[in-house]
Write an enzyme that holds these catalytic residues in place. Sequence first.
Site, mmCIF file in Angstrom:
data_model
loop_
_atom_site.group_PDB
_atom_site.id
_atom_site.type_symbol
_atom_site.label_atom_id
_atom_site.label_comp_id
_atom_site.label_asym_id
_atom_site.label_seq_id
_atom_site.Cartn_x
_atom_site.Cartn_y
_atom_site.Cartn_z
ATOM 1 N N LYS A 1 -85.790 2.251 42.348
ATOM 2 C CA LYS A 1 -84.972 2.229 41.137
ATOM 3 C C LYS A 1 -85.309 3.497 40.363
ATOM 4 C CE LYS A 1 -84.662 -2.745 40.583
ATOM 5 N NZ LYS A 1 -84.625 -3.838 39.642
ATOM 6 N N ILE B 177 -77.892 2.501 47.067
ATOM 7 C CA ILE B 177 -77.367 1.161 47.414
ATOM 8 C C ILE B 177 -76.737 0.450 46.227
ATOM 9 C CG2 ILE B 177 -78.829 0.709 49.417
ATOM 10 C CD1 ILE B 177 -80.756 -0.807 47.616
ATOM 11 N N ASP C 11 -83.889 -15.321 33.068
ATOM 12 C CA ASP C 11 -82.604 -14.919 33.650
ATOM 13 C C ASP C 11 -82.564 -15.284 35.135
ATOM 14 O OD1 ASP C 11 -80.061 -13.951 33.711
ATOM 15 O OD2 ASP C 11 -80.642 -11.837 33.814
ATOM 16 N N ALA D 249 -76.091 0.482 41.543
ATOM 17 C CA ALA D 249 -76.342 1.107 40.240
ATOM 18 C C ALA D 249 -77.009 0.085 39.334
ATOM 19 C CB ALA D 249 -75.022 1.558 39.634
ATOM 20 N N GLY D 250 -78.152 0.455 38.788
ATOM 21 C CA GLY D 250 -78.841 -0.408 37.833
ATOM 22 C C GLY D 250 -78.512 0.051 36.422
ATOM 23 N N GLU D 251 -79.109 -0.628 35.440
ATOM 24 C CA GLU D 251 -78.798 -0.270 34.048
ATOM 25 C C GLU D 251 -79.326 1.108 33.684
ATOM 26 O OE1 GLU D 251 -80.832 -2.269 30.977
ATOM 27 O OE2 GLU D 251 -79.499 -1.434 29.471
ATOM 28 N N PHE D 252 -80.468 1.456 34.375
ATOM 29 C CA PHE D 252 -81.124 2.712 33.982
ATOM 30 C C PHE D 252 -80.797 3.866 34.917
ATOM 31 C CE2 PHE D 252 -83.651 -0.765 32.302
ATOM 32 C CZ PHE D 252 -83.828 -0.372 30.986
ATOM 33 N N GLY D 253 -80.193 3.584 36.045
ATOM 34 C CA GLY D 253 -79.879 4.662 36.990
ATOM 35 C C GLY D 253 -79.591 4.069 38.351
HETATM 36 O O1 ACK Z 1 -76.311 -6.980 45.855
HETATM 37 P P1 ACK Z 1 -77.046 -5.753 46.185
HETATM 38 O O2 ACK Z 1 -76.926 -5.148 47.530
HETATM 39 O O3 ACK Z 1 -78.613 -5.958 45.857
HETATM 40 O O4 ACK Z 1 -76.767 -4.688 45.050
HETATM 41 C C1 ACK Z 1 -77.749 -4.666 44.069
HETATM 42 C C2 ACK Z 1 -78.058 -3.225 43.709
HETATM 43 O O5 ACK Z 1 -79.269 -2.881 44.378
HETATM 44 C C3 ACK Z 1 -78.224 -3.006 42.199
HETATM 45 O O6 ACK Z 1 -79.285 -3.796 41.726
HETATM 46 C C4 ACK Z 1 -79.664 -3.924 45.220
HETATM 47 N N1 ACK Z 1 -81.099 -4.033 45.167
HETATM 48 C C5 ACK Z 1 -81.877 -4.116 44.078
HETATM 49 N N2 ACK Z 1 -83.161 -4.239 44.483
HETATM 50 C C6 ACK Z 1 -83.165 -4.216 45.817
HETATM 51 C C7 ACK Z 1 -84.182 -4.352 46.819
HETATM 52 N N3 ACK Z 1 -85.477 -4.475 46.491
HETATM 53 N N4 ACK Z 1 -83.838 -4.303 48.100
HETATM 54 C C8 ACK Z 1 -82.538 -4.180 48.423
HETATM 55 N N5 ACK Z 1 -81.522 -4.065 47.549
HETATM 56 C C9 ACK Z 1 -81.848 -4.091 46.257
HETATM 57 C C10 ACK Z 1 -79.000 -5.187 44.753
#
Ligand code: ACK
Length: 852
Positions: free
Chosen positions: A661, A635, A754, A637-641
Site C-alpha cells: 500500500k 491491483i 468496520d 486503489a486505496g484511500e491514500f494511494g
Molecule cells: O478486491 P481486491 O482485489 O482486494 O481489491 C482491493 C484493492 O487491493 C484495494 O484495497 C486489494 N488488496 C488489498 N490488500 C491486499 C492484499 N494484502 N492482498 C491482495 N490484494 C489486496 C483488495
Amino acid sequence: MSSRGKYCVFLFLLKSILSDPGTSNQVVLLDTTTVLGELDWKTYPVNGWDAITEMDEQNRPIHTFQVCHVMEPNQNNWLRSGWIQRQAAQRVYVELRFTLRDCNSIPWVSGTCKETFNLFYLQTDGPLPDSTRFRPTDYAKVDTIAADESFTQTDLGDRVLRLNTEVREVGPITQKGFYLAFQDVGACIALVSVKVFYKRCPSTLRNLAAFPETVPQMDSSSLVEVRGSCVENAEERDTPKLYCGADGDWLVPLGRCVCSIGHEEMDGYCQACKPGSFKAYAGNTKCSKCPLHSSSHDQAATICHCDKGFYRALKDPTTMACTRPPSAPRNLVSLINDTALFLQWMPPSDTGGRKDITYNILCQRCGGSDSSGAVTQCEPCEPDLHFIPRPLGITGTSVAILDFAMLASYTFHVEAVNGVSGLGMTARSLANVTVTTHQAGPALVGVVRKDWASQNSIALSWSEVEKPPSDIVDYEVKYYEKEQEQLSYSSTRTKAPSVVVTGLRPSTVYVFHVRARTAAGYTAYSPNFEFTTAAEDPDIADQGQVLVVVTASVGGFSLLVILTLFLLITGRCQGYIKARMKSEEKRRTRFHSGHVPFSGIKTYVDPDTYEDPTQAVEEFAKEINPSYICIERVIGAGEFGEVCSGRLRVPGRMDISVAIKTLKGGYMDQQRRDFLREASIMGQFNNPNIIRLEGVVTKSRPIMIVVEYMENGALDSFLRARDGQFTVLQLVGMLRGIAVGMTYLSEMGYVHRDLAARNILVDESLVCKVSDFGMSRVLEDDTEAAYTATGGKIPIRWTAPEAIAYGKFSSASDVWSYGIVMWEVMSYGERPYWEMSNQDKAIVYQHQWAVL
Ligand code: ACK
C-alpha cells in the site's frame, strides 16, 4: 344324346376342378376327382345313371356320372356312393359339382323333364355286403338339389353349359361311416365331382403358443376351447387359449407366451439372441446390444459380461454399462488451525462411469519424530478422532477433523470409492496428505501460588511443570468469581510467570487458571486455584468491576443471539451460558482455544496514545529496505494511494508475495500519520486469520505498508464472482476463519468497527483474514460508511444498533457485524438488507434498540 358326346363338353370344366387345392381347414373324406382307380358306385336300376371315366392329358381318370331320361315319365334312378369312413368328423359336408340341363332347351320334353335331383345318405358302422338289397327307404333325405345356372346364352348365340356347385351339410354322423345316394326323377344331369369333407381348425401358432388341430363340435353354436402350449424357449404369461369354431376357424385368442431370457420373437418363434446382444428378462422385448464395456460371445446370452477391469455392482441393472473404480481424488489440501483440521479435495478425473462416488478418510497417526528426526512408527488413528460429517461414505469433497492430538503427525488417505470399488483386483484410489499438528500440548503450568492479596488485587506466580516444546511467548491468566461460577470471566496476559491481577472485589473468592502460549499455540490450562481478596474497604469503588457489568449488559439479548451463532461456529461458548460452559470447558482444555473477555487488561496498544505516532510505528512495524521490494503491478486503489502486488526479497529469507500500500505524494502530515496508523495496529497482531504486516517503508519515498499478499482479494467481490461454487462446509470454513481472527482481536482488546466482507481478504487456499485496521480512519475510507445523526460516519448495514445510536463500539458490536458477514458469506456477497436505504436501516435499528 350319346354319353360320350354329352360329356366331352365338360372337359374344360373338369380340369379346373382337378387343380383345386381345397382349403386348409377341410379334411377330405372323398374326392372323386382324385380317385385314380374305379369308383365302384352302384346304380339302381343299372340303366339309370351312367358312370363314365375319361382320361385327362396327364392320364388321370375323370369320374363323372350322368343321367338324362327326360323323355320318359316316372323316372326313379339311384346312384349310390361307396362306403365313406367318417374319421373324426361329426359334421360332414358334401360338395357337388354338376350341370343340369334346362328343360326348355330340350325339344318335346315338356311334362316329363325335371330340373332337380335329390341327395340322400345312410349311416352304417361298416360297408354293407354286396348282397344287400338296395332299399331307398333306408336312406334319409338331405335335400333337393336344383341348378343355379343351367345353360347361358353367349353373345354369339351359343349356349354354354355352366357348372353348378352346391354344398350340403350331412349328419350328424354318429356311426363309423355312411353312403351317399343321388336320386334322379327325370332330369338331365352330369355329376362331375363329389367331394365329401369335414371342417377342422388346423394346428396353428398364435402368440408364441402352438394349438393342435381341432375338430369343431357337432353343435355349430358352441366353440371348442383349446389350450395352447408355448413354443420352444417361450414361457407362459397367461394361459394361451383359442376357440375352434364350427367353420374350422380359430376364434378369440386369449393369454400368451413370451420368449424366455436369451431369446427374442422372430416369425412366431423364439430365436436365440445373437452374440454381442443379450436379453435378461423373459418378455416380448427384443435382444439388446451389450452395454458399454461388456460383451457376450455365445448365442442366447442372458447377460453381457464386463470387459476386463470393468465391473457391475450388485444393484446395477444388466442394461447398465460396466463401470470401474474411480481414480484418486485430486488436489488434496489440508488446512489446520487451533482446533480443527480441514481436508479438501477435488473429485477424481475418472469417476469410472458412475455417479455414486463417495470418499473415505483413512487416518494414520505417526507419533512425531524421534531424537534423530526420523518419524516414529505410524499406527491407526485414535478412535475418538472426530470427523465432520463422518470419516467414511462422505458425499462432499471436504471433511473437518476435530479432537486431534497435539504435536503429532497424521497421514490422511482420502479414498474415492464407487459402487464397484472393491470388486476384483483393483488398485485403491487414494490421495495422501501428511499433516503435523502444532498445538503446544499439555498444560505446562502446574501449581499457581498466591504471593499476596489486597482488597482489589491478588499477586500470583507459577512455574512450568516440564520443559516447554518451544519457547513460551506469554501466559494467559483466566479468572472469575467463584460465586458467579464462570457466568463471566476475565483474563490477562503476562510475559513473566507471575502477575498482579487487579480490579477484583474485596472478600471475594476467585478461581484462577493459567495457560502458556508458545510459538506452536496454546497449551492446556493448569488446574483451577481459588484465592480470596482481602476484606472490604467501603470507600474504594472498583472501576474495573463496574466496567465488567456495563460491558456485559451492553450486548443484551440481541448480542446473545448473534454471539451464540458466532460461538457455535468457533466452537466456543464461554462465559454466557452456564450449562454449556461446563462441557465447553472440557473441550477447551483439550484444544487450548482462546476466549472472549468482558474485561481484562488489553494487550493491544492504541497508537493514538503515543505522543509521537512515529514512535508507535517504530515499535510495532519493521522498517523494510525499499530495495528488497519489487513492485510488479497495481491491483487497486486505496484511500491514500495505489495498492500494488509484488515480491519481498529479504536476503537470507525466502521470497514472498506481498501487497504494497503506498501513500501518494503531496500528503499532509495528518495523512501520513493516519496511513501509518494502520501499520502500527496491524503490527501488534499475530494470528493466522489476521492479515500479516511484513513491514513499512517510512525512511524513503514513497511511504509504503507491506503486507502478505492474498491471492483472491476481498471476500465480497470474490464470493460474488464465484456465486454458488462452494460447499456449505467451505463457506462455513471461511466464516470460521473470520471468527478465529475476530476472537483474537477481541482477546487483544481491539475493536475493529468496520468488520464486513469487503474488509476480509482471501488467500489461494480460501483462508480468510481480517484486514483494514485503523478505526477512525477506516470509517472515512469506507465507501459504505454514512453520516449518522450525531455526525459520525458509520457503515450502517454492518453496525450494531447501540453503535449507531450511541457510538458504542465494542467487541459486542463487532459480533453484530460478524453476524452480517455471515449473511454476506452464505448469500455469496449479497448486499445486506438489499436496497433498503441507510436511513431506513437506521430507523429500523432505532426501533430494535428501543425494544431491546
Ligand atoms: O478486491 P481486491 O482485489 O482486494 O481489491 C482491493 C484493492 O487491493 C484495494 O484495497 C486489494 N488488496 C488489498 N490488500 C491486499 C492484499 N494484502 N492482498 C491482495 N490484494 C489486496 C483488495
